[in-house]
Design an enzyme around this catalytic site. Structure first.
Site, PDB file in Angstrom:
ATOM      1  N   LYS A 165      11.757 -18.518   5.675  1.00 32.60           N
ATOM      2  CA  LYS A 165      12.199 -18.030   4.363  1.00 32.60           C
ATOM      3  C   LYS A 165      12.604 -16.571   4.513  1.00 32.60           C
ATOM      4  CE  LYS A 165      10.965 -15.730   0.984  1.00 32.60           C
ATOM      5  NZ  LYS A 165      12.249 -15.157   0.569  1.00 32.60           N
ATOM      6  N   GLU A 186       2.470  -8.739   9.524  1.00 31.08           N
ATOM      7  CA  GLU A 186       3.043  -7.437   9.926  1.00 31.08           C
ATOM      8  C   GLU A 186       3.386  -6.713   8.632  1.00 31.08           C
ATOM      9  OE1 GLU A 186       3.320  -6.141  12.855  1.00 31.08           O
ATOM     10  OE2 GLU A 186       2.991  -7.842  14.180  1.00 31.08           O
ATOM     11  N   CYS A 218       9.284  -0.048   9.007  1.00 26.76           N
ATOM     12  CA  CYS A 218       7.836   0.056   8.853  1.00 26.76           C
ATOM     13  C   CYS A 218       7.240   1.075   9.819  1.00 26.76           C
ATOM     14  CB  CYS A 218       7.209  -1.307   9.076  1.00 26.76           C
ATOM     15  SG  CYS A 218       7.750  -2.037  10.622  1.00 26.76           S
ATOM     16  N   GLU A 271       4.160   4.393   1.613  1.00 26.61           N
ATOM     17  CA  GLU A 271       5.366   4.255   2.429  1.00 26.61           C
ATOM     18  C   GLU A 271       6.586   4.696   1.616  1.00 26.61           C
ATOM     19  OE1 GLU A 271       5.857   0.139   3.321  1.00 26.61           O
ATOM     20  OE2 GLU A 271       6.249   0.518   5.421  1.00 26.61           O
ATOM     21  N   PHE A 315       9.939   4.594   2.592  1.00 26.16           N
ATOM     22  CA  PHE A 315      11.045   3.650   2.799  1.00 26.16           C
ATOM     23  C   PHE A 315      12.367   4.230   2.316  1.00 26.16           C
ATOM     24  CE2 PHE A 315      11.272  -0.953   4.038  1.00 26.16           C
ATOM     25  CZ  PHE A 315      10.378  -0.804   5.080  1.00 26.16           C
TER      26      PHE A 315
END
Ligand code: NAP
Length: 620
Positions: free
Chosen positions: A277, A352, A424, A521, A523
């Protein structure tokens, strides 16, 4: 919205023709479950909505161009906003899409039991180019029913695929690798088209992603069992390693190919079958890779791909007793849900998850080690080398060549700004020792200023758009929070003039570990600089987080490099190196950054069960 748009929308609202709810039993109705609203609202219009749109079109009220001097007008070109560019694709993107289509790699259906399949209810999701807002393709908005069929296909095929010899599986995977590399340009274009990263970086991802298929095609032949010395003379004791079974593979949008191959490579090599997916934002690369898996001779049903309603698909995978393992890369929040959801059927799990990487620069960091050391330590094939050279070139300016901080800056540029900061393992916090803090901040800002922002298809662009509006808003929130708590913007700090989801490469100083930008995070392309005094301070600051994926340190002191590496609570440590990922080393996190490892021999362990066999009565 433009002024014209506002007038039209107001008129439509008062005419009662703008409806934003579903119609059930004559009542306008919200989705029962708010969490599915996003997916539902992105699905193709209902028949009702379609006929309303048709009527609006024939009434002349449905306009998608601007009015200039009484004429309906398209944008003259260049950088268009989403609403305008949806009128038509840019020529560049259109050319790419046409070429991809004729190569057979632009697939827009799911893959179940070897058949390209629409959603059973005909719903679709638009896949858009984040650089322009163009709709690249419509893909099926699938849910539980399609997922269950994909699981059945994978389950039935498991009995034959798991019995093929390791050599046969190895050959199929090698062929798949060859095809991925043969089509690296097209796959790279597809990644740029749906994800936005610069084309060279995208081609670098194809090489990196394909390397996992190559590596595990070789490892397939080395899934050795063991013979255990027996404690009783009439017995013989063995350990067999057998494939886990059907694996549910759930992946994010930031590496549309590599996050899939890191999982599917070892899964197929060990004899498992998969239901993939991909993210609804980047399904096209996954579908192209699946097409190449068929061309490689991997039997129908071994690789299945469904996409659409993430929750429904996830729930179907979790509920099935035929799915024996979930492997997930994505946010920590969703990872926790999958972990909880796996409990009912006690599935194997690989997670992960998000990171919050510290990058520690000590006063004693050597000037040239960052690049030269990397060349020695990091095994690169031609394409990865290409990517690295590109990253290095981004920062090579005449000023820097004379700057004592050039190499360090280069290393961190790669660490921080790759994929617009959307990885990440991106340096989330740059910890700089007080002695060099000011000089470093100014040299680093100078280097970052040179990064060219734009559409990933344009030559020389080093930073593309962020994936969507929500991502930009998150970055804005973090930057504002930091400013309100005393941080200084040295460079950037706002949306880029190109519009869309482009954000200026940003450097911020005087950050502390209490600010959102340090806690979570980012990002995005924001480099926060945190000063520190001593080695102990650096280690304490670096470990003060729930994440534990990657960390970096720059020093020439070998004792310190060992000491700090051992003290960092992270699964991956780069010493004098900013780009550390490779198929031959284990990738994974401590703490809430995940469970399990991907790549290397450890990556294979995640897809095998260990079976102990005892042979008794072995005397004559
Ligand atoms: P995300 O929102 O967690 O989504 C990841 C995947 O999970 C997507 O396919 C998403 O589908 C799906 N998903 C969402 N809700 C689900 C549910 N309830 N059940 C099943 N599947 C569900 O993460 P993202 O925003 O795509 O990716 C960014 C995150 O990934 C960051 O936190 C980053 O650090 C992490 N990441 C980690 C690594 C690593 O190796 N540790 C590598 C790359 C990225 P839809 O997209 O279709 O909604």
């Amino acid at each position: 919205m433009s002024a014209i748009g506002k007038i039209v929308a107001t008129r439509l609202k008062s005419s009662g023709l703008i409806r934003s709810q579903a119609l059930i039993a004559g009542k306008w109705t919200e989705a029962y479950n708010a969490s599915t609203r996003d997916v539902i609202s992105r699905c193709r219009m209902s028949t009702k909505a379609e006929s309303v749109a048709m009527k609006l079109k024939s009434s002349g009220l449905f306009r998608s161009q601007a009015v200039i001097a009484g004429k309906l007008t398209e944008a003259y070109g260049g950088h268009t906003r989403a609403v305008v560019s949806r009128c038509r694709m840019s020529t560049k993107a259109e050319n790419v899409a046409t070429r991809l289509n004729s190569s057979g790699l632009l697939r827009s259906q799911g893959l179940i039991a070897g058949k390209w399949t629409e959603a059973y209810d005909g719903k679709v999701i638009e896949v858009t180019n984040p650089a322009t807002g163009d709709v690249v393709a419509n893909v099926p908005c699938m849910g539980g029913r399609e997922t269950n069929d994909a699981i059945s296909a994978a389950y039935e095929t498991f009995s034959s695929w798991s019995k093929t010899t390791a050599a046969e599986r190895s050959k199929c995977l090698r062929k798949w690798y060859d095809l991925l590399i043969a089509h690296k340009e097209e796959l790279g274009q597809l990644i740029t088209l749906e994800q936005g990263k610069p084309l060279k970086e995208a081609i670098g991802e194809v090489a990196y992603g394909a390397s996992f298929i190559e590596y595990f095609s070789e490892e397939a032949k080395r899934v050795y069992g063991e013979i255990i010395p027996t404690p009783l003379s009439d017995r013989r004791l063995f350990v067999l390693k057998q494939p886990v079974g059907v694996v549910g593979v759930i992946t994010p949008w930031n590496f549309p190919l590599a996050m899939i191959t890191r999982k599917v490579g070892p899964a197929l090599a060990s004899g498992c079958t998969v239901v993939i997916k991909p993210s609804e934002l980047t399904p096209l690369t996954a579908l192209a890779a699946a097409e190449l898996s068929i061309q490689a001779g991997i039997p129908p049903g071994v690789v299945n791909v469904v996409m659409g309603n993430a929750k429904e698909i996830g729930d179907a995978l979790l509920a099935s007793t035929q799915v024996r393992k979930i492997t997930f890369t994505g946010s920590t929040a969703v990872g926790k849900k999958l972990m909880a959801g796996s409990a009912n059927t006690v599935k194997r799990l690989s997670l992960e998850l998000g990171g919050n990487a510290p990058c520690i620069v000590f006063d004693d960091a050597d000037l040239d080690v960052a690049v030269k050391g990397a060349e020695k330590e990091f095994k690169m094939d031609a394409e990865l080398k290409y990517l690295r050279e590109e990253l290095t070139l981004l920062c090579k300016t005449s000023e820097e060549k004379t700057s004592p901080y050039s190499s360090r800056d280069r290393a961190k540029l790669g660490t921080k700004f790759r994929n617009s900061g959307q990885t990440c393992v991106c340096a989330n916090r740059i910890l700089v020792q007080e002695g060099i803090y000011d000089k470093f901040a100014s040299a680093f800002s100078n280097a970052v200023q040179k990064l060219q922002v734009g559409d990933g298809f344009v030559d020389g662009v080093a930073q593309g758009p962020l994936i969507n509006e929500a991502a930009v808003q998150k970055v804005e929130k973090f930057v504002q929070d930091a400013i309100s708590k005393g941080a200084k913007v040295l460079l950037g700090g706002r949306r880029h003039h190109l519009g869309m989801t482009f954000y200026e490469p940003t450097v911020m100083a005087d950050i502390n570990n209490e600010m959102l930008i340090s806690r979570e995070e980012i990002f995005g392309p924001v480099a926060p600089l945190l000063p520190f005094k001593t080695e102990e301070d650096a280690i304490r600051l670096a470990n003060d987080t729930n994440a534990g994926l990657a960390a970096y340190l720059f020093t020439t002191n070998i004792q310190r490099s060992w000491r700090v590496s051992e003290a960092l609570e992270y699964g991956i440590v780069g010493v004098n190196e900013g780009l550390v990922s490779t198929e031959v080393a284990p990738f994974g996190g401590f703490k809430q950054s995940g469970i399990g490892r991907e790549g290397s021999k450890y990556g294979m362990d995640e897809y095998v069960e260990v079976k102990y066999v005892c042979l008794g009565n072995m005397h004559g």
